[in-house]
Design a protein around this motif. Structure first.
Motif, PDB file in Angstrom:
ATOM      1  N   GLY A  89      42.223  43.621  46.620  1.00 57.49           N
ATOM      2  CA  GLY A  89      43.108  44.630  46.053  1.00 57.49           C
ATOM      3  C   GLY A  89      43.685  44.314  44.692  1.00 57.49           C
ATOM      4  O   GLY A  89      44.593  45.018  44.232  1.00 57.49           O
ATOM      5  N   PHE A  90      43.155  43.290  43.999  1.00 53.05           N
ATOM      6  CA  PHE A  90      43.686  42.894  42.704  1.00 53.05           C
ATOM      7  C   PHE A  90      42.723  43.251  41.574  1.00 53.05           C
ATOM      8  O   PHE A  90      41.506  43.125  41.725  1.00 53.05           O
ATOM      9  CB  PHE A  90      43.955  41.386  42.676  1.00 53.05           C
ATOM     10  N   ASP A  91      43.279  43.692  40.458  1.00 49.87           N
ATOM     11  CA  ASP A  91      42.499  43.804  39.231  1.00 49.87           C
ATOM     12  C   ASP A  91      42.614  42.490  38.473  1.00 49.87           C
ATOM     13  O   ASP A  91      43.637  41.797  38.539  1.00 49.87           O
ATOM     14  CB  ASP A  91      43.023  44.954  38.352  1.00 49.87           C
ATOM     15  N   LEU A  92      41.557  42.149  37.727  1.00 49.66           N
ATOM     16  CA  LEU A  92      41.487  40.880  37.020  1.00 49.66           C
ATOM     17  C   LEU A  92      41.363  41.121  35.530  1.00 49.66           C
ATOM     18  O   LEU A  92      40.643  42.023  35.088  1.00 49.66           O
ATOM     19  CB  LEU A  92      40.290  40.063  37.517  1.00 49.66           C
ATOM     20  N   VAL A  93      42.036  40.290  34.753  1.00 53.33           N
ATOM     21  CA  VAL A  93      41.953  40.352  33.303  1.00 53.33           C
ATOM     22  C   VAL A  93      41.804  38.930  32.786  1.00 53.33           C
ATOM     23  O   VAL A  93      42.368  37.987  33.346  1.00 53.33           O
ATOM     24  CB  VAL A  93      43.210  41.037  32.708  1.00 53.33           C
ATOM     25  N   CYS A  94      41.021  38.752  31.735  1.00 49.66           N
ATOM     26  CA  CYS A  94      40.836  37.435  31.116  1.00 49.66           C
ATOM     27  C   CYS A  94      41.755  37.311  29.915  1.00 49.66           C
ATOM     28  O   CYS A  94      41.770  38.185  29.035  1.00 49.66           O
ATOM     29  CB  CYS A  94      39.378  37.264  30.693  1.00 49.66           C
ATOM     30  N   VAL A  95      42.538  36.239  29.878  1.00 52.23           N
ATOM     31  CA  VAL A  95      43.397  35.926  28.737  1.00 52.23           C
ATOM     32  C   VAL A  95      42.931  34.583  28.188  1.00 52.23           C
ATOM     33  O   VAL A  95      43.084  33.547  28.833  1.00 52.23           O
ATOM     34  CB  VAL A  95      44.882  35.884  29.137  1.00 52.23           C
ATOM     35  N   SER A  96      42.351  34.604  26.989  1.00 49.11           N
ATOM     36  CA  SER A  96      41.639  33.450  26.449  1.00 49.11           C
ATOM     37  C   SER A  96      42.171  33.087  25.069  1.00 49.11           C
ATOM     38  O   SER A  96      42.402  33.965  24.234  1.00 49.11           O
ATOM     39  CB  SER A  96      40.142  33.783  26.361  1.00 49.11           C
ATOM     40  N   ALA A  97      42.352  31.789  24.813  1.00 48.57           N
ATOM     41  CA  ALA A  97      42.799  31.308  23.504  1.00 48.57           C
ATOM     42  C   ALA A  97      41.613  31.271  22.547  1.00 48.57           C
ATOM     43  O   ALA A  97      41.170  30.218  22.088  1.00 48.57           O
ATOM     44  CB  ALA A  97      43.446  29.930  23.630  1.00 48.57           C
ATOM     45  N   LEU A  98      41.115  32.440  22.251  1.00 45.94           N
ATOM     46  CA  LEU A  98      39.888  32.638  21.493  1.00 45.94           C
ATOM     47  C   LEU A  98      40.204  33.472  20.264  1.00 45.94           C
ATOM     48  O   LEU A  98      41.139  34.278  20.279  1.00 45.94           O
ATOM     49  CB  LEU A  98      38.895  33.381  22.393  1.00 45.94           C
ATOM     50  N   GLU A  99      39.446  33.282  19.199  1.00 47.18           N
ATOM     51  CA  GLU A  99      39.616  34.133  18.027  1.00 47.18           C
ATOM     52  C   GLU A  99      39.239  35.568  18.384  1.00 47.18           C
ATOM     53  O   GLU A  99      38.273  35.814  19.101  1.00 47.18           O
ATOM     54  CB  GLU A  99      38.748  33.631  16.872  1.00 47.18           C
ATOM     55  N   ARG A 119      38.499  43.579  30.995  1.00 46.67           N
ATOM     56  CA  ARG A 119      39.323  43.386  29.806  1.00 46.67           C
ATOM     57  C   ARG A 119      39.422  41.905  29.452  1.00 46.67           C
ATOM     58  O   ARG A 119      39.584  41.061  30.338  1.00 46.67           O
ATOM     59  CB  ARG A 119      40.739  43.932  30.020  1.00 46.67           C
ATOM     60  N   VAL A 120      39.339  41.628  28.165  1.00 45.36           N
ATOM     61  CA  VAL A 120      39.604  40.291  27.630  1.00 45.36           C
ATOM     62  C   VAL A 120      40.678  40.412  26.557  1.00 45.36           C
ATOM     63  O   VAL A 120      40.589  41.273  25.676  1.00 45.36           O
ATOM     64  CB  VAL A 120      38.325  39.663  27.032  1.00 45.36           C
ATOM     65  N   HIS A 121      41.674  39.557  26.632  1.00 51.75           N
ATOM     66  CA  HIS A 121      42.695  39.466  25.589  1.00 51.75           C
ATOM     67  C   HIS A 121      42.515  38.128  24.879  1.00 51.75           C
ATOM     68  O   HIS A 121      42.734  37.072  25.481  1.00 51.75           O
ATOM     69  CB  HIS A 121      44.105  39.563  26.183  1.00 51.75           C
ATOM     70  N   ALA A 122      42.081  38.166  23.628  1.00 53.48           N
ATOM     71  CA  ALA A 122      41.898  36.955  22.826  1.00 53.48           C
ATOM     72  C   ALA A 122      43.191  36.693  22.055  1.00 53.48           C
ATOM     73  O   ALA A 122      43.613  37.521  21.236  1.00 53.48           O
ATOM     74  CB  ALA A 122      40.727  37.129  21.873  1.00 53.48           C
ATOM     75  N   THR A 123      43.827  35.562  22.313  1.00 51.24           N
ATOM     76  CA  THR A 123      45.158  35.296  21.770  1.00 51.24           C
ATOM     77  C   THR A 123      45.155  34.369  20.557  1.00 51.24           C
ATOM     78  O   THR A 123      46.189  34.190  19.919  1.00 51.24           O
ATOM     79  CB  THR A 123      46.053  34.660  22.844  1.00 51.24           C
TER      80      THR A 123
END
Length: 202
Positions: A89-99, A119-123
């Motif tokens: 029952g969970f949605d997953l998102v990637c949070v990556s210390a990437l350019e 979804r990917v969030h590059a931080t």
């Protein structure tokens, strides 16, 4: 209604940066490096490679390109762990210390490996006392965030369950007083999934 969210780091949690590093070395210098220490946390300690500087370092750096970020292999058990979490029952998102310029390549890599992640969030990888991922986690408000690099748990919202993946112990930064930041500690993502789903079942 939206489903509850779990945020996941990529390198060392979802995908194997170490193996990718060795392939980048092979592309740059023509030889796949021999393994020095399979339990090393940092790839340059795991593989028998020289410490680069100057033009050779610049040349190697050019191989961390679109091909690199879109072709990393999955960590053992990570795809299955993600599907278990999604099915629970969970949605997953990637949070990556990437350019940011590599964000699309990272998402393509995850999708082609079969991860149920949209979804990917590059931080970026800013230095400092606060995690470069903290703003993204603040905005996303996941129930949990899983990373394999202890300093990236600093400055996170207190209500988020912070889970640390320890993986290779030799030379690991995952030690010291900051361990108190982790609400749970696991060998790999499968271990986190086991823990999380067991807690859910209680």
């Amino acid at each position: 209604m939206s489903r509850p969210l779990i945020a996941l780091d990529a390198d060392g949690v979802l995908v194997d940066f170490h193996v990718g590093y060795a392939h980048a070395w092979q592309r740059a210098f023509g030889q796949f490096p021999a393994e020095r220490d399979p339990q090393a946390y940092w790839p340059m300690d795991r593989w028998q490679v020289e410490r680069l500087e100057g033009e050779r370092l610049t040349h190697f750096g050019r191989h961390f390109d679109e091909q690199f970020w879109s072709t990393l292999p999955a960590m053992d058990g990570a795809v299955e762990a993600c599907h278990r979490l999604q099915e629970a029952g969970f949605d997953l998102v990637c949070v990556s210390a990437l350019e940011a310029r590599h964000e699309a390549a990272r998402l393509r890599n995850l999708r082609e490996l079969g991860f149920p992640i949209e979804r990917v969030h590059a931080t970026g990888n800013a230095s400092g006392t606060r995690s470069p991922k903290a703003d993204a986690i603040e905005a996303l408000r996941p129930l949990a965030f899983v990373d394999d690099y202890l300093p990236y748990l600093r400055g996170m919202p207190p209500e988020v369950h912070l889970a640390l993946v320890t993986r290779a112990p030799n030379g690991s930064p995952n030690a010291g007083e900051d361990l108190r930041l982790a609400r749970s500690i696991h060998q790999d993502l499968a271990g986190f999934a086991d823990h999380w789903l067991q807690q859910l079942a209680r």
